[in-house]
Structures are given as structure tokens and as C-alpha cells.
Scaffold this motif. Structure first.
Motif, short mmCIF file in Angstrom:
data_model
loop_
_atom_site.label_atom_id
_atom_site.label_comp_id
_atom_site.label_asym_id
_atom_site.label_seq_id
_atom_site.Cartn_x
_atom_site.Cartn_y
_atom_site.Cartn_z
N ASP A 63 0.84 -1.19 0.00
CA ASP A 63 0.00 0.00 0.00
C ASP A 63 0.88 1.25 0.00
N GLY A 64 0.56 2.18 -0.87
CA GLY A 64 1.36 3.39 -1.02
C GLY A 64 2.42 3.30 -2.09
N ALA A 65 2.70 2.08 -2.56
CA ALA A 65 3.69 1.90 -3.62
C ALA A 65 3.06 2.19 -4.98
N LEU A 66 3.89 2.31 -6.00
CA LEU A 66 3.37 2.41 -7.35
C LEU A 66 2.67 1.11 -7.70
N ALA A 67 1.50 1.22 -8.32
CA ALA A 67 0.72 0.04 -8.63
C ALA A 67 1.45 -0.92 -9.56
N VAL A 68 2.33 -0.39 -10.43
CA VAL A 68 3.05 -1.26 -11.36
C VAL A 68 4.10 -2.10 -10.64
N ASN A 69 4.39 -1.78 -9.37
CA ASN A 69 5.34 -2.56 -8.58
C ASN A 69 4.64 -3.37 -7.50
N ALA A 70 3.32 -3.44 -7.53
CA ALA A 70 2.55 -4.13 -6.50
C ALA A 70 2.12 -5.51 -6.99
N ALA A 71 1.83 -6.38 -6.04
CA ALA A 71 1.29 -7.70 -6.35
C ALA A 71 -0.22 -7.55 -6.50
N VAL A 72 -0.71 -7.55 -7.72
CA VAL A 72 -2.13 -7.34 -8.01
C VAL A 72 -2.57 -8.40 -9.02
N CYS A 73 -3.41 -9.32 -8.59
CA CYS A 73 -3.99 -10.30 -9.51
C CYS A 73 -5.44 -9.92 -9.72
N ALA A 74 -5.70 -9.17 -10.77
CA ALA A 74 -7.00 -8.52 -10.97
C ALA A 74 -8.00 -9.45 -11.62
#
Length: 801
Positions: A469-480
Motif C-alpha cells: 500500500d502506497g507503492a506504485l501500482a506497477v510494482n505491486a502484487a495485483v492479480c486482478a
């Protein structure tokens, strides 16, 4: 968490005790195995160590462990691979059996432990936005590059997806492909502030997702200010926790919803919701009615009223004129797209419902489609369709073409590129006013499609929850699994975390316009069983505190409120376990729908014969009626007029000594309705959910069954308010009965007796207090029970959901 595993290889063909003793690695249970020819295993992996050739029944010393050989002279146990001192380290394991006559039988096992990936001490592995310092010198180590032994290890620096620097740093040595080396951080001129992807590979021109390892987010320069923590409350506006079909004209919270519902916001503030054989709408007054379908799946009815047609919806999207689009899934996984006009007439606009090659350029109604995973109206009047491995577009004149995807499944993470040549696996899409589109993809990315190219805007291709949380979304673990645009230019993402089922970590997340990500709903803890007494549905409280199950879709209402759907999908329908289907609501800062909730974290245990209370939370002022029920019998109704928004504690008359249901109905001045209900318990009552949860926790220690063979508790039977007995049947057959009791001191106690369940049967194990060691997992594990091994607090006595 303690892992149980059956090791049938240890019970194989018996070897005589005179055979030469030996040790070997039987299996890798956890983690990854690499370099098997050189017996290299990654640090942290759990190995099955097997031995044979020892004296039957003898005690064998293996390292610091003592095991007993079986009748065949063999044994087995689990051993964790330790962290190596460098990139790799040889480990020696000796097994020694001493006989009474002074003899000795020994065996030796040599294998290698290796780091997997790259460890730079100044950058915390797996954390987002580690701090980088240009010119700082560190001792780093690498391991697990077993395919590149003898090659050079390179470091690559990427900023915004573009490589800005690459250099050799070490030579990879055998047998594990490891290296210990001196690393100079950011050893190049003009180091711009930003978040870098630092990747290590044996390739001189590697891309950010090529084989290797590294760090997705190393920040140089000042960090942005932290994002505010969301305190938005969570409500349920659709679904009553049953699998019953939706009603017509009833309150949406008194109606069943599909466990895999897809949703779309209508321009008038209504909410479209899919279900088996129908599409329903929850209107702004909170009532549900059918707008398409008869409840029976099929594809007939084109040209007539949508409510008389057969539909089988896999996706839905509202149109600006009051109509809607339905992604339609036919038999044999073929599909079509149907339009319901504002006057209620239904027609097919794309797809034949038959298989065949995916040809472009002709009429959309003559084209073959797979089952659409999403449909979206485009600003120019066209329609976008997400199907297997491609995005199709139906132009306003009715022609169909492919605008993204090459029809192939992605075999490795992709970082964008030309849209029509990039393999994709879309799960959802939305069209944006500027002509671009957002695509949720099963590769754990969210793409923006614009100008014929795909660009990653969220997700780094990795799986699992991280503190990002607070990081750039492109560097986050996101399985949409789903995506929806936010009014301010950001977008919402249904983040499935790990793949569905146990271990998934579902959350609703928001990517703000500057590209950073934050969680707005969900703890990230997943509980697949309704018997988990600590599974907190969270209504009325902060959405971030709610334990969510599988999430399926998200949409934004015209007033800025957010709705997402939750349920255990086909698993709930097939087994009757879990939440069949709920529409959850995050209200906007002002205005929004009327919603009501019985707070699940307070006033749930009452003292019989004394005045009781219930805490009710509202999104807007309303008249409230609180009804207390014992089954179908109404015991009392308390009416309160002009209850304000927020939390209000409402007094109830003295209640009976049995579990009851509190139902809250709210009606505001505009005639909008909302309902909620929750169980309440008399003090000293052991709930069925808590008892069954305890039985699940002790099944392995009381039956000595391996985890791999356990199915869970069998039949449970109540013997009074404070006692529930459950058969423990790890292989489908009762082995022992656990008698679970709640004492007058609010402590749980446990006894056992022989099957089957019965009253006054002789105890095998006498009644005693429940202990942490009765459970198969460590109490500190978040998948383990809450603190129920001392005095049990009220919050843990009641099923929270």
C-alpha cells in the motif's frame, strides 16, 4: 502451520536389516527444487528425508533428531533446508544407530542448500519501495541460477519499463548456480529519482521479466507522502446469505444472489446484477426485480420482451440510454452478446452461439465467440468484448475485429507491447471516455489499451499479498479479476491475491491518479468455511477490517459509491458452504444509498432476563424497526423514528435463554428500504460454529491422521446450551468423538469418547481445558484460531458473519 503428509515410499518393500544403510531425499514438500542432479535445494524448502537398512525398531540419530526405524528398517521425516552462509553451501547429514553390543550402523547424505534469487542486504526481499543509494557498496549473494552455471551474472536497471543500465557483476559457480559478489548500487551517471526495477540475469540484454531474480521496487529519492488509510464503512445491499433465486419487488437484502454475480451501475443509480438464467436490477429504493431472463438458461427470445427470453449471462454492462448489454454463454462454452433496448426488447448483436474460427472483418452476428468474460460500451457507440485471449470490437456499423490479443495464452509474464501481437488472458475490461480501455488480465496485470498498444498500469506479475500500500501500482502484487474506473481518474481493482480457493487473499484496491495503490476493503485473510467462527463479515464497520471471500466484480455508482460482489462461486452452490452471494457497498462521503447493518463486533451476547441492546449502523437517517425472532416466531419489535446516520445503540426487552435472530428494517423519508439480520446468543451458549471450528482444529491431534487424508469433522450433536459433541472422521469414518464444552468461567473444555455420538458415554480422555497444543498449527499463524485457549471473549463466541 504444521504440515501433515503421507510418505508411502517409507512403507515400501522391506529390506533386511543387514542391508547397507542409506539416506536419500524422497520428496520436496514445500518450496522449489532445482539442480536435482547435484542435489541442490532452495533455502526454506521442506524435504522428506528417507532412510533404510537399519535394525527394525532401533532409535537412529539423524543430525540433531532421533527417529525410530520401522519393522522394515526404514524411516522418514521432514527437514527444512537451512539458509546457506553464502549463495550455496554443502550440507552433510549422518544417520547413526548404536547397538547394545557396541556396534554401529551409519549412513551419510550430502546435498547442497542454495539461496534462490538475489539477496542485497540493503534491499528487503519481497518488500516494495526498498531504498537505493547510488554508489553504496554491499556484499550481495545469488543462487538458484542452475541453468546458467559458469555464465556471467548481469544486473539490469529499469525505470518506467525502460532499461537505463546493465553491467556484469559475478560469475555463477556450480553446483547450484550461485555467486557471492561486491555490488555497487546504481553505478551510473544521472540517476534520476524514481522507482527502479533491478533485475539480475545471465543475459546481457535481459528484459524485466526474463529468467532470473531481483527487486521490483527500489526507490531513489524522496518517497511520496503516505496515502490516507481508508475508514469507509462496509454494508450489504443485496443478498440474504442464501442461494434462493432473486425475488421481484422485494428488498434486495431479503433476496438471494448468485455466488458469481457480475454487476454494472445504471445511469439512474440502479445496479444490474447477473444470476442463473436472469439479469436483475436493484433500484435506488433498495428493491430487486428481473429485467431479463426467465430464470431458465437458454438463448431463445430474440425480438421479444427480455423478461420472456432465455439468457445465460456471463457478463453485463449498462447503457447510457437505459438499456443493457449481456455477455451470453451458450452450451459448449460458445458465446454471443445480446442487447436489451430501453423499451425492453432483446436482440443478438454479436456471436452465433456456435464454435468456429475467430474471423474478423465481417458482421458481428456471423462471428464465432467464446463465452464473453466482459462486455463494455465504447464512447463511439461500439462494443468491446473480452473473450479467450483476445479483445474484440463491434463497430457502430456492426462489423467485428480484434483490437488486442493474438489468440494465444500467455506462457510468461508480459510487460505490454503491440496490442494485437501480445498474448493476453482477459478477465474484465472497461472502456474509458478518452477511447482507451482498462483490461484486467489473469497474468496478474492491469493493462491500459490505447493507440494500439498495451501498457501495464497495475501489477508486476507476481502472486500473493505484499505490504505494498502506497507503492506504485506497477510494482505491486495485483492479480486482478475485475476493474472499474474511479470518478477522479484512478480505478478500482478486485484483487484476488493468490489464485482462488484456500490461500487466496481477496481485497478491493484503489489506484489513485498518481499511480499509487491502496487497499480500501478486505483484510487479505481468506476463510473458505462458514464454520470459521472468527470470519468477520464486517457490516457497519471499516471495510478494511472485513474478511472477504472470493470477489467477482466491481462497479461505481453515479454518486461515487462503490459496489462489489462476493461469494464462493460454484463451490457454494455445490456444497452449500460459504456465502452464496452478496452485493457489498462502500458509500460515498456524502449522500448515497440507504443501507443498514447490525454491527457484528458488539452487543452480540446478552444476559438472559436482563435488558439487551443492538448496535445499528445507517448510511442516512431513517425510521428503524428491530425485530427479535426465535425461528419463525416473533418475540418482540422495537421501533425508533428518526435514527441518525452512523452508529446507534437501541435497547431491547429482556430476551430468552436461546439463540435468537435480530432483524433490522430501515425506511427513510424517500421510501427507500434496507434490511439486515444477525444472530445473537445468550451468555454461556456454545455456538455450533465455534464447536465445529474447535473440532476441525483438533482432528489431527486426536486421531493422529495425516493432513493429506483428513476430510474434517462428521456429525455433530448438541447436548444442552454449553455442550456440542462432534464425530472426528478424517477418512470418512468416525474414529473418535470430541466433546466440546463451554464452562461457566467462559473457558472451553475438551473430552473424548468412542464413536458414535451419544450422551453419558464413558470418556476415554477426561474433560480438561482446551490447549494450544491440541491444534495442528501454531497459534501465531493467521490461519489458526483466535485466542480461545483462555477466557473466551464475547467477540469469539458468536459467528461473526
Amino acid at each position: 502451520m504444521v504440515l501433515g503428509i503421507a510418505l508411502p515410499a517409507f512403507l515400501g518393500v522391506a529390506k533386511p536389516a543387514s542391508a547397507k544403510p542409506r539416506l536419500w531425499v524422497e520428496d520436496v514438500v514445500l518450496g522449489e527444487r532445482f539442480g536435482s542432479g547435484d542435489r541442490c535445494f532452495s533455502a526454506g524448502s521442506t524435504l522428506s528425508i528417507a532412510g533404510r537398512g537399519f535394525t527394525a525398531g532401533a532409535r537412529v540419530r539423524v543430525g540433531r533428531r532421533t527417529v525410530r526405524a520401522g519393522r522394515d528398517g526404514g524411516f522418514g521425516f521432514l527437514s527444512r533446508v537451512p539458509e546457506p552462509r553464502g549463495g550455496q553451501q554443502q550440507l552433510v547429514l549422518r544417520a547413526t544407530q548404536r547397538s547394545g553390543a557396541g556396534g554401529r550402523r551409519t549412513a551419510t547424505l550430502r546435498y547442497w542448500a542454495s539461496l534462490q534469487g538475489v539477496d542485497v542486504p540493503g534491499w528487503t526481499m519481497g518488500e516494495s519501495d526498498a531504498r537505493g543509494t547510488p554508489g553504496r557498496v554491499e556484499r550481495a549473494r545469488a543462487g538458484g541460477f542452475d541453468w546458467a552455471i559458469g555464465r556471467t551474472l548481469y544486473v539490469h536497471y529499469f525505470l518506467a519499463g525502460r532499461r537505463v543500465f546493465a553491467a556484469p557483476v559475478a560469475k555463477l559457480e556450480g553446483p547450484c548456480g550461485a555467486a557471492d559478489f561486491r555490488l555497487v548500487q546504481f553505478p551510473f551517471r544521472r540517476v534520476a529519482d524514481g522507482v527502479y526495477h533491478v533485475h539480475f540475469s545471465d543475459r546481457r540484454t535481459a528484459g524485466p521479466d526474463s529468467p532470473g531474480g531481483g527487486y521490483r521496487a527500489v526507490r531513489v529519492g524522496p518517497a511520496p507522502p503516505p496515502l490516507p488509510v481508508s475508514t469507509t464503512p462496509l454494508f450489504t445491499i443485496g443478498g440474504n446469505g442464501t442461494a434462493a433465486p432473486p425475488g421481484n419487488g422485494v428488498a434486495a437484502t431479503a433476496s438471494g444472489l448468485s455466488p458469481e454475480a457480475r454487476v454494472s451501475a445504471r445511469p439512474d443509480g440502479g445496479l444490474l446484477v447477473t444470476g442463473p438464467g436472469r439479469v436483475s436490477v436493484i433500484d435506488t429504493a433498495g428493491r430487486i426485480s428481473t429485467v431479463a431472463g426467465t430464470g431458465h438458461a437458454g438463448s431463445g427470445g430474440d425480438g421479444g420482451p427480455a423478461t420472456a427470453a432465455q439468457v445465460d449471462p456471463s457478463a453485463v454492462a449498462a447503457l447510457s440510454d437505459g438499456g443493457l448489454l449481456i455477455g451470453h454463454c451458450d452450451t459448449f462454452e460458445t458465446g454471443r452478446v445480446r442487447r436489451v433496448a430501453a423499451d425492453g426488447t432483446i436482440t443478438t448483436i454479436a456471436g452465433t452461439g456456435r464454435g468456429g474460427p475467430k474471423r474478423d472483418g465481417g458482421p458481428a452476428t456471423a462471428a464465432s465467440l467464446s463465452c464473453p468474460t466482459a462486455v463494455a460500451p465504447a464512447p463511439d457507440g461500439g462494443v468491446l468484448i473480452a473473450e479467450d485471449n483476445r479483445i474484440r470490437r463491434v463497430s457502430p456499423d456492426g462489423a467485428i475485429g480484434t483490437i488486442a490479443g493474438n489468440g494465444e495464452f500467455p506462457t510468461e509474464p508480459v510487460d505490454g507491447g503491440p496490442a494485437r501481437s501480445t498474448p493476453i488472458d482477459p478477465t474484465d475490461l472497461v472502456a474509458l471516455p478518452d477511447g482507451s480501455a482498462l483490461i484486467a488480465d489473469a497474468t496478474c496485470h492491469v493493462f491500459r489499451l490505447a493507440g494500439g498498444r498495451l501498457t501495464v498500469v497495475a501489477g508486476d506479475g507476481s502472486v500473493g499479498r505484499r505490504r505494498d500500500d502506497g507503492a506504485l501500482a506497477v510494482n505491486a502484487a495485483v492479480c486482478a479479476d475485475a476493474v472499474a474506473p474511479a470518478p477522479d481518474g484512478g480505478f478500482y481493482v478486485v484483487d484476488a491475491g493468490s489464485s482462488g480457493g484456500t490461500g487466496s487473499e481477496p481485497r478491493l484496491r484503489l489506484i489513485v491518479p498518481d499511480g499509487r495503490i491502496t487497499t480500501i476493503a478486505g483484510t487479505g485473510r481468506f476463510s473458505p468455511e462458514p464454520t470459521r467462527h472468527d470470519d468477520f463479515r464486517g457490516d457497519g464497520g471499516p471495510a478494511r477490517r472485513a474478511d472477504l471471500q472470493r470477489l467477482h466484480d466491481v462497479t461505481v455508482l453515479p454518486d461515487g459509491g462503490v459496489v462489489f460482489t462476493e461469494g464462493l462461486g460454484k463451490f457454494a452452490t455445490a456444497t452449500g458452504r460459504g456465502r452464496p452471494g452478496l452485493a457489498r457497498y462502500l458509500p460515498p462521503p456524502a449522500g448515497g444509498r440507504l443501507a443498514v447493518a447490525v454491527r457484528r463486533d458488539r452487543d452480540r451476547v446478552f444476559a438472559p432476563g436482563a435488558p439487551a441492546f443492538v448496535t445499528v449502523s445507517l448510511t442516512a437517517p431513517a425510521d428503524v424497526a428491530v425485530t427479535v425472532r426465535d425461528g419463525t416466531r416473533t418475540l418482540a419489535t422495537q421501533r425508533s423514528e428518526g435514527v441518525p446516520s452512523g452508529d446507534t445503540r437501541i435497547a431491547l426487552p429482556a430476551l430468552a435463554r436461546t439463540p435468537l435472530i435480530v432483524q433490522v428494517s430501515a425506511v427513510d423519508a424517500a421510501g427507500r428500504v434496507a434490511e439486515d439480520r444477525a444472530p445473537v446468543l445468550p451468555r454461556g451458549w456454545l455456538s455450533d460454529a465455534l464447536a465445529r471450528s474447535v473440532a476441525e482444529g483438533v482432528i489431527f491431534t486426536l486421531t493422529h491422521a495425516p493432513a493429506a487424508s483428513a476430510y474434517g469433522p462428521g456429525r455433530c450433536r448438541r447436548f444442552g446450551p454449553a455442550r456440542v459433541d462432534c464425530e472426528l472422521a478424517p477418512e470418512g469414518r468416525c474414529k473418535v468423538v470430541a466433546s466440546i464444552r463451554l464452562g461457566g468461567d467462559d473457558r472451553l473444555r475438551l473430552a473424548t469418547y468412542r464413536c458414535p455420538v451419544g450422551l453419558d458415554k464413558p470418556l476415554v480422555e477426561p474433560l480438561r481445558r482446551l490447549r494450544p497444543r491440541d491444534y495442528v498449527c501454531e497459534v501465531t499463524d493467521r490461519s489458526c484460531p483466535p485466542p480461545i485457549f483462555g477466557v473466551v471473549a464475547d467477540r469469539w463466541l458468536v459467528p461473526w458473519g
